[in-house]
Structure formats: structure tokens, C-alpha cells
Design an enzyme around this catalytic site. Structure first.
Site, PDB file in Angstrom:
ATOM      1  N   CYS A  79       0.830  -1.197   0.000  1.00  0.00           N
ATOM      2  CA  CYS A  79       0.000   0.000   0.000  1.00  0.00           C
ATOM      3  C   CYS A  79       0.870   1.254   0.000  1.00  0.00           C
ATOM      4  O   CYS A  79       1.879   1.323   0.689  1.00  0.00           O
ATOM      5  CB  CYS A  79      -0.963   0.087   1.178  1.00  0.00           C
ATOM      6  N   ARG A 124       4.229  -0.355  -4.757  1.00  0.00           N
ATOM      7  CA  ARG A 124       3.982  -0.859  -3.404  1.00  0.00           C
ATOM      8  C   ARG A 124       2.696  -1.684  -3.327  1.00  0.00           C
ATOM      9  O   ARG A 124       2.468  -2.423  -2.367  1.00  0.00           O
ATOM     10  CB  ARG A 124       3.859   0.314  -2.412  1.00  0.00           C
ATOM     11  N   TRP A 145      -2.622  -2.781  -1.776  1.00  0.00           N
ATOM     12  CA  TRP A 145      -2.279  -4.200  -1.876  1.00  0.00           C
ATOM     13  C   TRP A 145      -3.185  -4.875  -0.849  1.00  0.00           C
ATOM     14  O   TRP A 145      -3.003  -4.732   0.353  1.00  0.00           O
ATOM     15  CB  TRP A 145      -0.805  -4.423  -1.529  1.00  0.00           C
ATOM     16  N   ASN A 161      -2.188   2.281   5.581  1.00  0.00           N
ATOM     17  CA  ASN A 161      -1.280   1.203   5.179  1.00  0.00           C
ATOM     18  C   ASN A 161      -0.952   0.420   6.444  1.00  0.00           C
ATOM     19  O   ASN A 161      -0.489   1.001   7.422  1.00  0.00           O
ATOM     20  CB  ASN A 161      -0.005   1.812   4.572  1.00  0.00           C
ATOM     21  N   GLY A 162      -1.221  -0.888   6.429  1.00  0.00           N
ATOM     22  CA  GLY A 162      -0.952  -1.702   7.621  1.00  0.00           C
ATOM     23  C   GLY A 162      -2.115  -2.643   7.860  1.00  0.00           C
ATOM     24  O   GLY A 162      -2.944  -2.859   6.968  1.00  0.00           O
ATOM     25  N   GLU A 209      17.703 -18.069  -6.194  1.00  0.00           N
ATOM     26  CA  GLU A 209      17.446 -16.705  -6.675  1.00  0.00           C
ATOM     27  C   GLU A 209      16.967 -16.733  -8.133  1.00  0.00           C
ATOM     28  O   GLU A 209      16.019 -16.026  -8.496  1.00  0.00           O
ATOM     29  CB  GLU A 209      18.725 -15.868  -6.504  1.00  0.00           C
ATOM     30  N   LYS A 265      13.244 -15.384  -9.400  1.00  0.00           N
ATOM     31  CA  LYS A 265      13.066 -14.388 -10.477  1.00  0.00           C
ATOM     32  C   LYS A 265      12.100 -14.921 -11.526  1.00  0.00           C
ATOM     33  O   LYS A 265      11.206 -14.214 -11.965  1.00  0.00           O
ATOM     34  CB  LYS A 265      14.400 -14.022 -11.144  1.00  0.00           C
ATOM     35  N   GLU A 269       8.382 -15.184 -10.033  1.00  0.00           N
ATOM     36  CA  GLU A 269       7.643 -13.951  -9.757  1.00  0.00           C
ATOM     37  C   GLU A 269       7.350 -13.157 -11.029  1.00  0.00           C
ATOM     38  O   GLU A 269       6.358 -12.448 -11.107  1.00  0.00           O
ATOM     39  CB  GLU A 269       8.331 -13.086  -8.698  1.00  0.00           C
ATOM     40  N   HIS A 299      18.429 -37.375  -4.506  1.00  0.00           N
ATOM     41  CA  HIS A 299      17.641 -37.835  -3.346  1.00  0.00           C
ATOM     42  C   HIS A 299      16.142 -37.663  -3.572  1.00  0.00           C
ATOM     43  O   HIS A 299      15.363 -37.731  -2.622  1.00  0.00           O
ATOM     44  CB  HIS A 299      18.086 -37.079  -2.088  1.00  0.00           C
ATOM     45  N   LYS A 313       6.192  -4.330  -3.752  1.00  0.00           N
ATOM     46  CA  LYS A 313       7.630  -4.139  -3.600  1.00  0.00           C
ATOM     47  C   LYS A 313       8.055  -4.214  -2.143  1.00  0.00           C
ATOM     48  O   LYS A 313       9.085  -4.755  -1.806  1.00  0.00           O
ATOM     49  CB  LYS A 313       8.001  -2.771  -4.189  1.00  0.00           C
TER      50      LYS A 313
HETATM   51  O1  M6R Z   1      12.718  -4.906   0.859  1.00  0.00           O
HETATM   52  P1  M6R Z   1      13.233  -6.267   1.197  1.00  0.00           P
HETATM   53  O2  M6R Z   1      14.597  -6.532   0.607  1.00  0.00           O
HETATM   54  O3  M6R Z   1      13.224  -6.534   2.669  1.00  0.00           O
HETATM   55  O4  M6R Z   1      12.232  -7.281   0.512  1.00  0.00           O
HETATM   56  C1  M6R Z   1      12.350  -8.658   0.720  1.00  0.00           C
HETATM   57  C2  M6R Z   1      11.590  -9.451  -0.313  1.00  0.00           C
HETATM   58  O5  M6R Z   1      10.220  -9.151  -0.257  1.00  0.00           O
HETATM   59  C3  M6R Z   1      12.105  -9.207  -1.739  1.00  0.00           C
HETATM   60  O6  M6R Z   1      13.468  -9.496  -1.834  1.00  0.00           O
HETATM   61  C4  M6R Z   1      11.335 -10.091  -2.764  1.00  0.00           C
HETATM   62  O7  M6R Z   1      11.608 -11.428  -2.548  1.00  0.00           O
HETATM   63  C5  M6R Z   1      11.686  -9.669  -4.194  1.00  0.00           C
HETATM   64  N1  M6R Z   1      10.506  -9.263  -4.889  1.00  0.00           N
HETATM   65  C6  M6R Z   1      12.287 -10.751  -5.018  1.00  0.00           C
HETATM   66  O8  M6R Z   1      12.679 -10.275  -6.265  1.00  0.00           O
END
Ligand code: M6R
Length: 609
Positions: free
Chosen positions: A2, A27, A74, A100-101, A482, A486, A489, A505, A604
Site C-alpha cells: 500500500c 507498493r 495491496w 497502510n498496515g 534466486e 526471479k 515472480e 535424493h 515491492k
Molecule cells: O525490501 P526487502 O529486501 O526486505 O524485501 C524482501 C523481499 O520481499 C524481496 O526481496 C522479494 O523477494 C523480491 N521481490 C524478489 O525479487
């Protein structure tokens, strides 16, 4: 999670608020809304969908008024819809609130208000705030009503409130959700983060938990909820408008990937002394004696940030000889973790606002641990609440998928390893070698970026597959995860990361010609093991895309496709290996026509638990 914007000044509020929402859209982007005070009372427009939908709804209508609030959502409570969009009003539409919260006790508060005959129009937790204010302001001054309402609310909030009966004022409050105020010339802009503020002013005030501010055109007053005045200091931002725009790239993500030679350089510049083979981290100087006494390190983060921590675990154990463990921040606080004043907790976060990571910092502090932050956003809550830390200096990261922030986290982690290591058994020669190699990373990243077209070709070959496995070992085990994050998402394709030794395994049973494996296998101490793993996959009819070290001809013979990265020190290979995986996921998303910068269901900055 948000985005909130508020404006009070001499200009028309509506265009400023809409522009602010655009900047904050990363956000949360499932609905948006705006409320502006004018002589007729409060004008409100809201819409499910992106900020563009809201703009379409407002259309050519001229929205008068110089005081207003806005929100991009969000969803947590109640599905994305027009009626669940913020701002939320009271029964008579005199009060308008953006939040927001999460208000944890909203059911209880709603029941109380319904008994008092309040009519609710949404399924959200946030609407209770507007009705609580309506209820309390029947008997007292509006600001006191805000205090009374906040005393009852359990949970987290960043709030901005307007009231048509006090039209020259915005009230904001913070508890657990970020809130910052830009100070312009006769105007104030409130926002969840500075990206909505930089185009108006570089002077900001960061609010802390428990603070309430009353803002008029002529000034502002900050208190706690007991009305005790709080003095705030003004910070000058160094993020510019240009830094938060696309700069000719099709997407923020691509721009941010291509910024990495520069952002890595920024994250290490002036932070080492080559001759001494040591790191020089200004943000750690105040706690240098405590660092000397550290016997255990716990690294916490979420998503990509946690994976940077996993690479850090390998670095710190190998080079600093300190037992290190990594945890999901959201698990750490619920475990009975054994930490004390000889433990350093390193919290990694791009935004510095991730609620789970912040909670882990608070938990560790409570237990007496030294808390250190590796954070990108200057002045963010984690940066402020940790005992010490190092900023990554990656500049604003707008795309939801983390790229440049991740590689800078790894660069900073390398410097922290040198700092801790040189206080212990790391030799001068080793320290010098790490620094020399780190210094060459930006140039090596440039080389990988120049192969972007080759990576696009690989993506074109594979973009219709529905399952992917990502594999790696030792330092590149987290990079396999990682790469998978990517792809998931950005494309919503099923992708799983594995430690490559784990394949035999169980997971290898899934492998066939329709389940390509991306194998991160540079020439390092585990190369032979990885090479065998690749052959095992090939023997079962699997397809392999290898990330290998330049000049590795053997790999070209066995893998279906190879993307090369330059040679570097083993501990630094994750920084280089991450880049082609970012580009691969990016191209896969574009080829599959996905919304690269704003993938579905994500936000984000995750400021709720
Ligand atoms: O702002 P932050 O680094 O604490 O965020 C953590 C995760 O939400 C963030 O890294 C998320 O996994 C990314 N969208 C991945 O690309």
C-alpha cells in the site's frame, strides 16, 4: 505494501496526488483512490485496478482543492474492488482516511461501532478508523479524537486523515508502517516513501512509531498519542527524479539490471583500504569493539534478501571463521533462537521496511544481540533501528523483482566478511586478494550485460516450457534459488531451486525433456561435482542451460545451452551468476507478455506480517 500520499499547499492537490500514486504504485496496485477537500466537502474517487483506472474514472472532471490524500492498495482484508479501495469515509462523508498496515482488532472495533449505529461500506479493516474518528469527535476536538482512536487500535498503521470540518489540515500517524513528509515551499507532501516526494523537495522528515503530526500550510506539529511534543530533524535526500525514472529502457527492471556495474561500484567505493587488505565501513565504526567479540552470526531477511544472506553464510564461515546461520525473518521470531550479546544479527533488506525483518531485529535487540543492517533505503526503519549498518547505495529500486539491490547486498556482504575476517584469522594477502577481485566486478558485469542478445536467444528457445529446475552448489546454491524466484515472480512459471547434490535424493525423478534445468556451474571448488550432476540430468533426457565460466569448452559439449560469466574468486561468483539469471527471467517475462515491473499479487515493500 500500500502506498499513501497526502498533499497540502497552494497547488491543486489532485494531479500531485495522482503523480505520487504513480510513483508508489509498485507498493501495491490492485486498486487506488483519492479524496480532496473543496468547498462542497470531500470529493472522493476510487477504482479497482491500476492508478490509470482511477485517472480514467476522474476523466476530464476538474477536481478543485489544495488539500487531499490518496492511496494505492495491496489487499489484505477484502478483495480488490471499488468499495474496498481507500480512502474510506465515515457515515456522513466528513472524514476521509487512507491506511497502510493491518488493524488486528478491527472486528472488535467494528462490532462496537455497529452497536453505535455506524454504517460500513467496505470489508476492510481500515474503514473502522474513519468511524472511530466520527464517533469520538462527537464529544471532543478532532485531534484528541485521533489520539483516542489510536489508543484503541491494535496493529500497524501509516495513516493520513482529512476532515471537511477542519479543511486546512491533514493529520498523519505512524505505527509500524513507513511514513515520510517532504517539506516544500509553503507545501507539504506526505508519502509512504520518498519516491513520491523527490520531484517536489529534497527536505524530508521521517516519522517514527507512535508519532502523530498535524500539518497545515503554515507548519506542522509532531506529538505522541499523549499529545507530548516531539522535535524532529530534517534530512536531505540524495535520490534525484532522474534516478527514479526509466531512462530509455522498456522496463524499470531492465534499467536496474543494466545499472549494476555502477551500483556495485557505488556500494564498495571508498569502503576498503587496499594496502591493508581491509574494509573501511563508516557505519560500523561505532560498534567495532563489539564486532571483535562476536562469536556467532545470524542473518535474517525475506525472499531475495535472505538469499543474499545465504551467500553471506558461506563467506563468513569460510573467511571469518564465525559460526553463521541464516533464517527467514518471519520464522526467526517464532523460533526460540539461542542468541545473546555475543551474537550479531545481520538484517538484509532493500526497502528497510519489511515487517518480518524489522520484527526479527526487534526480537534480537530484546535478547541483547548486536543488530546490523544491510539496507538500501536511507532513513528506513530497519536502518534506523539497527545498532549499526552499511547502506548498499543502489539507488531507488522500482521494479518489484529485486536485481541491483541483491548484487549490492552481496558486495556489501563481501566487505563485512573482510571486516570480520581481518579482526580474526584472515591474512593480509587474503584480504588484499578479495578486495582486488571485488574491485574488478563492475567491469565483469559489463561484459555479461554485453551478451544480453545471447541470453534473449536462450529465452526464446525455452519461453514456452512450464517447469524449470534451478541447481547450484556451495556459493551458488542460493543463486539457484534466486534464479528460480526471479522466473516465478516474473512469469508465473513453475520454477524450483535445489542444492544440486539433493537431486539424486528425489527431485531427479521429475526430470524429462519437458523440465529444463538451469545449472549454475562456474569453474570453482565444486565444479567436478556439478559436472557429474549435469551428466546425470542429460542421461535422463533432461535439457540443461548452464551458467559456466568463460572458456569452459567441456561444458559446451555436455549442456544444451551455455551462458558464460567471467572468471572471478569463488566467493564472488554469485554476483556474476545472478546477472544472466535476471536477464533470462526478464526476457522470459517479456516473451510471455507479463507485466515485468508489477507482477501479479506482489508488492515491492511488504510492510505487513
Ligand atoms: O525490501 P526487502 O529486501 O526486505 O524485501 C524482501 C523481499 O520481499 C524481496 O526481496 C522479494 O523477494 C523480491 N521481490 C524478489 O525479487
Amino acid at each position: 505494501m500500500c502506498g499513501i500520499v497526502g498533499y497540502i499547499g497552494q497547488k491543486k492537490a489532485c494531479p500531485i496526488l495522482i503523480e505520487g500514486l504513480r510513483q508508489l504504485e509498485y507498493r501495491g496496485y490492485d486498486s487506488a483512490g483519492i479524496s480532496v477537500i473543496n468547498e462542497n466537502g470531500i470529493f472522493t474517487a476510487k477504482s479497482a485496478g491500476r492508478v490509470q483506472e482511477l485517472e480514467n474514472k476522474i476523466g476530464e472532471k476538474e477536481v478543485f482543492g489544495e488539500v487531499g490524500i490518496a492511496h494505492t492498495r495491496w489487499a489484505t482484508h477484502g478483495k480488490p474492488s471499488d468499495k474496498n479501495s481507500h480512502p474510506h469515509g465515515d457515515c456522513k462523508n466528513n472524514i476521509s482516511v487512507v491506511h497502510n498496515g493491518i488493524i488486528e482488532n478491527y472486528r472488535e472495533l467494528k462490532d462496537f461501532l455497529i452497536k453505535k449505529k455506524h454504517k460500513f461500506s467496505s470489508e476492510t479493516d481500515s474503514e473502522v478508523v474513519a468511524h472511530l474518528l466520527e464517533e469520538f469527535s462527537k464529544k471532543m476536538d478532532f485531534k484528541l479524537a485521533v489520539f483516542e482512536a489510536l489508543k484503541l487500535i491494535k496493529g500497524t498503521y501509516g495513516l493520513a486523515i482529512i476532515n471537511s470540518r477542519e479543511p486546512e489540515k491533514i493529520i498523519v500517524a505512524r505505527n509500524g508502517s513507513p511514513l515520510v513528509m517532504g517539506i516544500g515551499d509553503g507545501e507539504y507532501i506526505i508519502a509512504s516513501d520518498t519516491s513520491a516526494i523527490v520531484r517536489h523537495t529534497d527536505k524530508v522528515i521521517y516519522f517514527d512509531d507512535g508519532e502523530v503530526a498535524e500539518i497545515t500550510r503554515d507548519g506542522f506539529n509532531v506529538t505522541n498519542i499523549r499529545n507530548k511534543n516531539i522535535k524532529k530533524s530534517i534530512t536531505t535526500l540524495d535520490w534525484t527524479v532522474e534516478k527514479s525514472q526509466k531512462g530509455g529502457f522498456d522496463h524499470f527492471m531492465l534499467k536496474e539490471i543494466f545499472e549494476q556495474p555502477e551500483t556495485i561500484f557505488n556500494s564498495i567505493r571508498g569502503r576498503y583500504i587496499s594496502t591493508e587488505g581491509n574494509a573501511k565501513l563508516g557505519g560500523m565504526e561505532g560498534v567495532i569493539d563489539r564486532i571483535r567479540k562476536v562469536e556467532k552470526i545470524v542473518i535474517v531477511g525475506c525472499g531475495t534478501a535472505r538469499l543474499a544472506g545465504m551467500v553471506g553464510e558461506y563467506m563468513l564461515e569460510e573467511y571469518a571463521g564465525i559460526p553463521t546461520e541464516v533464517d527467514y525473518a518471519h520464522e526467526f521470531r517464532y523460533r526460540k533462537s539461542v542468541i545473546d550479546e555475543k551474537t550479531a544479527l545481520i538484517a538484509i533488506s532493500q526497502s528497510g521496511e519489511t515487517a518480518d525483518t524489522l520484527a526479527a531485529v526487534r526480537e534480537a535487540k530484546e535478547k541483547g544481540a548486536l543488530t546490523l543492517g544491510i539496507v538500501n533505503v536511507v532513513g528506513s526503519t530497519i536502518a534506523r533501528e539497527t545498532d549499526a549498518g552499511v547502506y548498499t547505495h543502489s539507488g531507488p529500486e522500482i521494479a518489484v523483482a529485486s536485481t541491483k539491490a541483491f548484487t549490492s547486498q552481496l558486495a556489501v556482504m563481501t566487505l563485512i566478511t573482510v571486516l570480520f575476517g581481518r579482526q580474526r584469522q584472515m591474512s593480509l594477502v587474503t584480504g588484499q586478494r578479495i578486495i582486488r577481485e571485488l574491485d574488478q566486478i563492475p567491469a565483469k558485469i559489463k561484459k555479461i550485460l554485453s551478451d544480453n542478445k545471447e541470453i534473449l536467444k536462450v529465452a526464446k528457445k525455452y519461453h514456452q516450457y512450464e517447469n524449470f529446475a534451478y541447481l547450484g552448489r556451495k556459493y551458488n546454491h542460493p543463486i539457484a534459488f534466486e534464479g528460480a524466484i526471479k522466473l516465478k515472480e516474473l512469469t508465473y512459471i513453475h520454477a524450483e531451486g535445489f542444492a544440486s547434490g539433493e537431486m539424486k535424493h528425489g527431485p531427479i525423478a521429475m526430470i524429462d525433456g519437458n523440465f529444463p534445468c538451469v545449472f549454475v556451474a562456474p569453474r570453482d571448488s565444486v565444479y567436478e561435482k556439478n559436472f557429474s550432476g549435469i551428466q546425470e540430468i542429460k542421461a535422463r533426457g533432461g535439457k540443461v542451460i548452464a551458467i559456466a565460466t568463460v572458456g569452459d569448452k567441456e561444458m559446451a559439449k555436455v549442456a544444451d545451452d551455455v551462458i558464460y560469466i567471467p572468471k572471478t574468486l569463488e566467493m564472488l561468483t554469485p554476483i556474476l551468476a545472478a546477472i544472466p539469471l535476471q536477464l533470462f527471467a526478464y526476457h522470459m517475462a517479456v516473451l510471455n507478455k507479463k507485466d515485468v515491473d508489477k507482477p501479479r499479487n506482489l508488492a515491492k515493500s511488504v510492510t505487513v506480517e
